[in-house]
Design a protein around this motif. Structure first.
Motif, PDB file in Angstrom:
ATOM      1  N   TYR A  70       8.262  31.300  34.557  1.00  0.00           N
ATOM      2  CA  TYR A  70       8.123  32.718  34.212  1.00  0.00           C
ATOM      3  C   TYR A  70       9.458  33.448  34.361  1.00  0.00           C
ATOM      4  O   TYR A  70       9.805  34.307  33.533  1.00  0.00           O
ATOM      5  N   GLY A  71      10.186  33.115  35.413  1.00  0.00           N
ATOM      6  CA  GLY A  71      11.484  33.752  35.613  1.00  0.00           C
ATOM      7  C   GLY A  71      12.458  33.417  34.500  1.00  0.00           C
ATOM      8  O   GLY A  71      13.155  34.299  33.981  1.00  0.00           O
ATOM      9  N   TYR A  72      12.506  32.138  34.129  1.00  0.00           N
ATOM     10  CA  TYR A  72      13.416  31.719  33.062  1.00  0.00           C
ATOM     11  C   TYR A  72      13.042  32.378  31.733  1.00  0.00           C
ATOM     12  O   TYR A  72      13.911  32.906  31.028  1.00  0.00           O
ATOM     13  N   ALA A  73      11.755  32.340  31.386  1.00  0.00           N
ATOM     14  CA  ALA A  73      11.305  32.872  30.095  1.00  0.00           C
ATOM     15  C   ALA A  73      11.512  34.374  29.975  1.00  0.00           C
ATOM     16  O   ALA A  73      11.712  34.892  28.873  1.00  0.00           O
ATOM     17  N   ALA A  74      11.494  35.084  31.100  1.00  0.00           N
ATOM     18  CA  ALA A  74      11.644  36.540  31.061  1.00  0.00           C
ATOM     19  C   ALA A  74      13.081  36.991  31.252  1.00  0.00           C
ATOM     20  O   ALA A  74      13.568  37.871  30.532  1.00  0.00           O
ATOM     21  N   VAL A  75      13.786  36.366  32.194  1.00  0.00           N
ATOM     22  CA  VAL A  75      15.117  36.852  32.584  1.00  0.00           C
ATOM     23  C   VAL A  75      16.219  36.373  31.649  1.00  0.00           C
ATOM     24  O   VAL A  75      17.108  37.163  31.274  1.00  0.00           O
ATOM     25  N   VAL A  76      16.196  35.099  31.253  1.00  0.00           N
ATOM     26  CA  VAL A  76      17.279  34.560  30.413  1.00  0.00           C
ATOM     27  C   VAL A  76      17.401  35.314  29.087  1.00  0.00           C
ATOM     28  O   VAL A  76      18.512  35.738  28.717  1.00  0.00           O
ATOM     29  N   PRO A  77      16.311  35.513  28.324  1.00  0.00           N
ATOM     30  CA  PRO A  77      16.453  36.313  27.092  1.00  0.00           C
ATOM     31  C   PRO A  77      16.946  37.725  27.370  1.00  0.00           C
ATOM     32  O   PRO A  77      17.707  38.290  26.571  1.00  0.00           O
ATOM     33  N   LEU A  78      16.519  38.288  28.502  1.00  0.00           N
ATOM     34  CA  LEU A  78      16.954  39.640  28.855  1.00  0.00           C
ATOM     35  C   LEU A  78      18.454  39.680  29.120  1.00  0.00           C
ATOM     36  O   LEU A  78      19.152  40.610  28.682  1.00  0.00           O
ATOM     37  N   LEU A  79      18.972  38.667  29.789  1.00  0.00           N
ATOM     38  CA  LEU A  79      20.405  38.608  30.059  1.00  0.00           C
ATOM     39  C   LEU A  79      21.216  38.483  28.776  1.00  0.00           C
ATOM     40  O   LEU A  79      22.247  39.143  28.600  1.00  0.00           O
ATOM     41  N   PHE A  80      20.769  37.613  27.874  1.00  0.00           N
ATOM     42  CA  PHE A  80      21.477  37.457  26.606  1.00  0.00           C
ATOM     43  C   PHE A  80      21.376  38.719  25.754  1.00  0.00           C
ATOM     44  O   PHE A  80      22.304  39.032  25.000  1.00  0.00           O
ATOM     45  N   TYR A  81      20.278  39.431  25.873  1.00  0.00           N
ATOM     46  CA  TYR A  81      20.130  40.693  25.150  1.00  0.00           C
ATOM     47  C   TYR A  81      21.190  41.699  25.588  1.00  0.00           C
ATOM     48  O   TYR A  81      21.888  42.298  24.761  1.00  0.00           O
ATOM     49  N   PHE A  82      21.342  41.871  26.899  1.00  0.00           N
ATOM     50  CA  PHE A  82      22.338  42.810  27.413  1.00  0.00           C
ATOM     51  C   PHE A  82      23.758  42.314  27.153  1.00  0.00           C
ATOM     52  O   PHE A  82      24.662  43.113  26.878  1.00  0.00           O
ATOM     53  N   LEU A  83      23.950  41.004  27.220  1.00  0.00           N
ATOM     54  CA  LEU A  83      25.273  40.441  26.976  1.00  0.00           C
ATOM     55  C   LEU A  83      25.725  40.690  25.543  1.00  0.00           C
ATOM     56  O   LEU A  83      26.862  41.113  25.289  1.00  0.00           O
ATOM     57  N   LEU A  84      24.831  40.456  24.598  1.00  0.00           N
ATOM     58  CA  LEU A  84      25.179  40.660  23.190  1.00  0.00           C
ATOM     59  C   LEU A  84      25.357  42.137  22.872  1.00  0.00           C
ATOM     60  O   LEU A  84      26.198  42.499  22.044  1.00  0.00           O
ATOM     61  N   GLN A  85      24.568  42.977  23.522  1.00  0.00           N
ATOM     62  CA  GLN A  85      24.775  44.420  23.330  1.00  0.00           C
ATOM     63  C   GLN A  85      26.147  44.848  23.848  1.00  0.00           C
ATOM     64  O   GLN A  85      26.832  45.656  23.225  1.00  0.00           O
TER      65      GLN A  85
END
Length: 279
Positions: free
Chosen positions: A175-190
């Motif tokens: 659950y942590g991986y599925a929720a946090v990793v996409p969120l991190l890449f979202y902020f990184l790309l922004q």
């Protein structure tokens, strides 16, 4: 007065109020027209009838206003208050069995690179939640089974025992991986000047975990070399799926380091699953 009341549209009276649409929005123009008609007769009723009839008509006005106007007063989904509204998320669960199966099969093609195109019109969170939950229970149950079989090969006196900590670790990690990793890449790309979609990232990363569900059944085989071969191939396939789709999504941008990082994290997840749940 009785003749004038006969001309009142009965389709809008109490007990026959039309149902709202699937999107929860009434016909505002029809509601306003109906409201004006009732108000007109309301004033006539005040002059010619008693208080009881007035109260009845007030109820009719209130019901029509609630059915037609209340949905339009809800907070829009793009408002910050929409985050706390369940209706804001219903659109991300608007999928059927055929659509989910098609996306599951698409996640098994590591070099397709067109997953974002498939989900562009309708990204969903159903796959993210369903696949993650399935993987948690599969890892916890089959991990215990695989551990028992490996111990049984070396010691015939080994007895079956279920390690409950597998459930806690599986839930926290998946659950942590599925929720946090996409969120991190979202902020990184922004931060890097791109314009990503968090919902699409959650959707893509969620479906990328499906191949680990299938591989978990093969990892029960008590042959260590075969287990490592299976998890490396599975992790590489899942990592390629994430990397190729992420690359196609940010094509034209000098963000290859992001693709490499996504590939490495997905591969690391596969290694973690092998080491912790299938030692």
């Amino acid at each position: 007065m009785d003749e004038s009341l006969k001309n009142l549209p009965t389709s809008h009276l109490l007990g026959s109020v039309p149902a709202v649409t699937d999107e929860g929005k009434g016909n505002i123009q029809q509601a306003m027209k109906c409201h004006q008609l009732i108000c007109k007769f309301f004033h006539q009723l005040m002059e010619e009838t008693g208080e009881g009839d007035i109260k009845l008509l007030k109820v009719q006005v209130q019901v029509i206003a609630f059915v037609y106007l209340e949905p339009f007063e809800q907070q829009p989904a793009n408002s910050w208050k929409g985050v706390f509204s369940v209706s804001s998320y219903t659109q991300y669960f608007n999928v059927d069995t055929d659509l989910v199966l098609n996306r599951l099969l698409g996640s098994l093609h590591p070099i397709g690179g067109d997953f974002f195109t498939k989900i562009d019109a309708n990204p969903d969170l159903y796959g993210l939640i369903w696949i993650s939950t399935t993987l948690v229970f599969v890892l916890a149950s089959l991990g215990n089974c695989a551990t028992y079989l490996m111990q049984k090969n070396t010691d015939n006196t080994t007895t079956w025992s279920f390690n409950v900590s597998y459930v806690n670790v599986a839930a926290g990690s998946i659950y942590g991986y599925a929720a946090v990793v996409p969120l991190l890449f979202y902020f990184l790309l922004q931060y890097m000047g791109s314009n990503p979609s968090l919902i699409k990232f959650w959707c893509m990363w969620g479906y990328s975990l499906f191949i680990f569900v299938l591989a978990s059944f093969l990892l029960v085989i008590p042959v260590e070399f075969l287990r490592w071969l299976i998890i490396i191939l599975t992790g590489a396939a899942s990592a390629c799926f994430v990397a190729t789709n992420l690359k196609s999504y940010i094509e034209g941008s000098d963000l290859k380091i992001v693709v490499v990082a996504a590939f490495a994290l997905q591969l690391a997840l596969g290694v973690f699953i092998k080491v912790w749940f299938f030692p």
